[in-house]
Design a protein around this motif. Structure first.
Motif, mmCIF file in Angstrom:
data_model
loop_
_atom_site.group_PDB
_atom_site.id
_atom_site.type_symbol
_atom_site.label_atom_id
_atom_site.label_comp_id
_atom_site.label_asym_id
_atom_site.label_seq_id
_atom_site.Cartn_x
_atom_site.Cartn_y
_atom_site.Cartn_z
ATOM 1 N N GLU A 104 0.814 -1.217 0.000
ATOM 2 C CA GLU A 104 0.000 0.000 0.000
ATOM 3 C C GLU A 104 0.849 1.269 0.000
ATOM 4 O O GLU A 104 0.354 2.340 -0.343
ATOM 5 N N GLU A 105 2.100 1.171 0.405
ATOM 6 C CA GLU A 105 2.992 2.322 0.412
ATOM 7 C C GLU A 105 4.433 1.829 0.408
ATOM 8 O O GLU A 105 4.709 0.651 0.669
ATOM 9 N N SER A 106 5.356 2.733 0.113
ATOM 10 C CA SER A 106 6.771 2.382 0.141
ATOM 11 C C SER A 106 7.278 2.407 1.579
ATOM 12 O O SER A 106 6.606 2.907 2.486
ATOM 13 N N MET A 107 8.469 1.864 1.787
ATOM 14 C CA MET A 107 9.041 1.847 3.131
ATOM 15 C C MET A 107 9.271 3.280 3.604
ATOM 16 O O MET A 107 9.893 4.082 2.912
ATOM 17 N N SER A 108 8.762 3.594 4.789
ATOM 18 C CA SER A 108 8.778 4.983 5.255
ATOM 19 C C SER A 108 9.562 5.173 6.543
ATOM 20 O O SER A 108 9.571 6.271 7.095
ATOM 21 N N TRP A 109 10.226 4.128 7.030
ATOM 22 C CA TRP A 109 10.897 4.240 8.319
ATOM 23 C C TRP A 109 12.412 4.173 8.166
ATOM 24 O O TRP A 109 12.935 3.808 7.110
ATOM 25 N N THR A 110 13.104 4.523 9.231
ATOM 26 C CA THR A 110 14.566 4.527 9.243
ATOM 27 C C THR A 110 15.086 3.343 10.052
ATOM 28 O O THR A 110 14.370 2.769 10.879
ATOM 29 N N ASP A 111 16.342 2.985 9.808
ATOM 30 C CA ASP A 111 16.965 1.889 10.550
ATOM 31 C C ASP A 111 16.941 2.186 12.050
ATOM 32 O O ASP A 111 17.241 3.303 12.480
ATOM 33 N N GLY A 112 16.576 1.177 12.817
ATOM 34 C CA GLY A 112 16.572 1.321 14.263
ATOM 35 C C GLY A 112 15.301 1.902 14.841
ATOM 36 O O GLY A 112 15.153 1.966 16.067
ATOM 37 N N SER A 113 14.371 2.330 13.984
ATOM 38 C CA SER A 113 13.113 2.895 14.470
ATOM 39 C C SER A 113 12.198 1.780 14.968
ATOM 40 O O SER A 113 12.459 0.589 14.778
ATOM 41 N N LEU A 114 11.099 2.167 15.602
ATOM 42 C CA LEU A 114 10.147 1.181 16.103
ATOM 43 C C LEU A 114 9.546 0.376 14.954
ATOM 44 O O LEU A 114 9.398 -0.851 15.054
ATOM 45 N N ALA A 115 9.219 1.042 13.859
ATOM 46 C CA ALA A 115 8.689 0.330 12.696
ATOM 47 C C ALA A 115 9.715 -0.665 12.162
ATOM 48 O O ALA A 115 9.365 -1.790 11.775
ATOM 49 N N ASP A 116 10.969 -0.268 12.135
ATOM 50 C CA ASP A 116 12.038 -1.162 11.681
ATOM 51 C C ASP A 116 12.137 -2.379 12.592
ATOM 52 O O ASP A 116 12.354 -3.505 12.131
ATOM 53 N N GLN A 117 11.952 -2.162 13.882
ATOM 54 C CA GLN A 117 11.974 -3.270 14.845
ATOM 55 C C GLN A 117 10.831 -4.243 14.572
ATOM 56 O O GLN A 117 11.029 -5.466 14.579
ATOM 57 N N PHE A 118 9.633 -3.711 14.321
ATOM 58 C CA PHE A 118 8.488 -4.575 14.025
ATOM 59 C C PHE A 118 8.743 -5.389 12.755
ATOM 60 O O PHE A 118 8.495 -6.600 12.714
ATOM 61 N N TYR A 119 9.231 -4.716 11.719
ATOM 62 C CA TYR A 119 9.469 -5.387 10.443
ATOM 63 C C TYR A 119 10.511 -6.498 10.590
ATOM 64 O O TYR A 119 10.314 -7.618 10.102
ATOM 65 N N THR A 120 11.603 -6.190 11.264
ATOM 66 C CA THR A 120 12.676 -7.172 11.445
ATOM 67 C C THR A 120 12.188 -8.369 12.252
ATOM 68 O O THR A 120 12.519 -9.527 11.947
ATOM 69 N N ASP A 121 11.385 -8.115 13.273
ATOM 70 C CA ASP A 121 10.817 -9.182 14.097
ATOM 71 C C ASP A 121 9.986 -10.132 13.239
ATOM 72 O O ASP A 121 10.124 -11.363 13.315
ATOM 73 N N ALA A 122 9.118 -9.567 12.395
ATOM 74 C CA ALA A 122 8.264 -10.390 11.535
ATOM 75 C C ALA A 122 9.082 -11.144 10.493
ATOM 76 O O ALA A 122 8.827 -12.324 10.214
ATOM 77 N N GLU A 123 10.056 -10.476 9.920
ATOM 78 C CA GLU A 123 10.900 -11.105 8.901
ATOM 79 C C GLU A 123 11.634 -12.311 9.476
ATOM 80 O O GLU A 123 11.693 -13.383 8.849
ATOM 81 N N GLN A 124 12.183 -12.156 10.658
ATOM 82 C CA GLN A 124 12.911 -13.255 11.289
ATOM 83 C C GLN A 124 11.980 -14.408 11.651
ATOM 84 O O GLN A 124 12.333 -15.583 11.484
ATOM 85 N N ALA A 125 10.779 -14.091 12.137
ATOM 86 C CA ALA A 125 9.828 -15.136 12.517
ATOM 87 C C ALA A 125 9.407 -15.968 11.310
ATOM 88 O O ALA A 125 9.322 -17.201 11.387
#
Length: 231
Positions: free
Chosen positions: A148-169
């Motif tokens: 629905e949109e392009s990546m809008s967050w920066t490395d180390g941000s809360l959104a980045d943490q959520f994304y990384t968590d899901a990717e690893q799972a």
């Protein structure tokens, strides 16, 4: 051929009527979030299943997965349960050109973690800016995963943490498929009796959904036939 499409529609309608004796509805209310998304409170009626909730009385907390459709807070819509967004928003339709966007496993994981109070970093306890920031961050990740949109967050941000968590799972196999998470396809009718789709929302079902998935099949298919002017 027009006749065959009409017969197909009749068969689908008959199947759905036998499986879904009462048409479920849901009323939506805005909650935490400042970006036209974020947490939404869903108050269902005749849903025929139990949804996981953080504790909302007579309802549950949800997130939207489409950015180009909307709902009016306080309004009630018909709902069908499926594994995909009807029409699919801005992108992600599978197959390309179809009218549905299958739910991404990473989105399912994040919503499951959220609604079971297990999403690391989400500020559940703050009823102010902390909760709002968490809701905005999670919504941006969901919209990104659902094309629905392009990546809008920066490395180390809360959104980045959520994304990384899901990717690893998902990549590790700790989470497979979409689990017990499904999509609520929301719709209503205009003055001419035509289906008008609204912003699809997420739901986590207890126990894991089974035959109820067929109840969501008709909305997307009948909607597609209408848009092709075959009904």
């Amino acid at each position: 051929m027009k006749t065959s499409h009409v017969l197909t529609s009749v068969v689908l309608t008959t199947m759905l009527a036998s499986l879904c004796l009462a048409t479920p509805t849901v009323t939506l209310y805005d909650s935490y979030g400042t970006i036209g998304g974020g947490e939404v409170i869903a108050k269902p009626s005749d849903l025929g299943l139990t949804a996981i909730s953080l504790g909302e009385a007579d309802g549950f907390e949800t997130f939207c997965i489409e950015k180009n459709e909307y709902f009016r807070p306080g309004s009630t819509y018909y709902v069908q349960i499926s594994e995909a967004a009807c029409r699919g928003g801005y992108g992600g339709q599978d197959p390309p050109g179809s009218n549905q966007d299958p739910l991404d496993p990473m989105t399912a994981y994040l919503y499951h973690q959220f609604v079971t109070r297990s999403l690391t970093g989400y500020d559940y306890d703050d009823v102010g800016l902390g909760r709002v920031a968490s809701a905005d961050a999670l919504q941006h990740v969901i919209w990104y995963l659902e094309d629905e949109e392009s990546m809008s967050w920066t490395d180390g941000s809360l959104a980045d943490q959520f994304y990384t968590d899901a990717e690893q799972a998902v990549n590790s196999g700790a989470w497979a498929g979409i689990g017990n998470v499904r999509v609520m396809n929301l719709y209503g009718y205009d003055w001419y009796g035509q289906i008008r789709f609204r912003q699809d929302q997420l739901i986590a079902i207890v126990p894991a959904p089974g035959a109820i998935l067929l109840c969501g099949l008709g909305v997307c298919i009948v909607g597609l036939l209408r848009r092709k002017n075959t009904l």
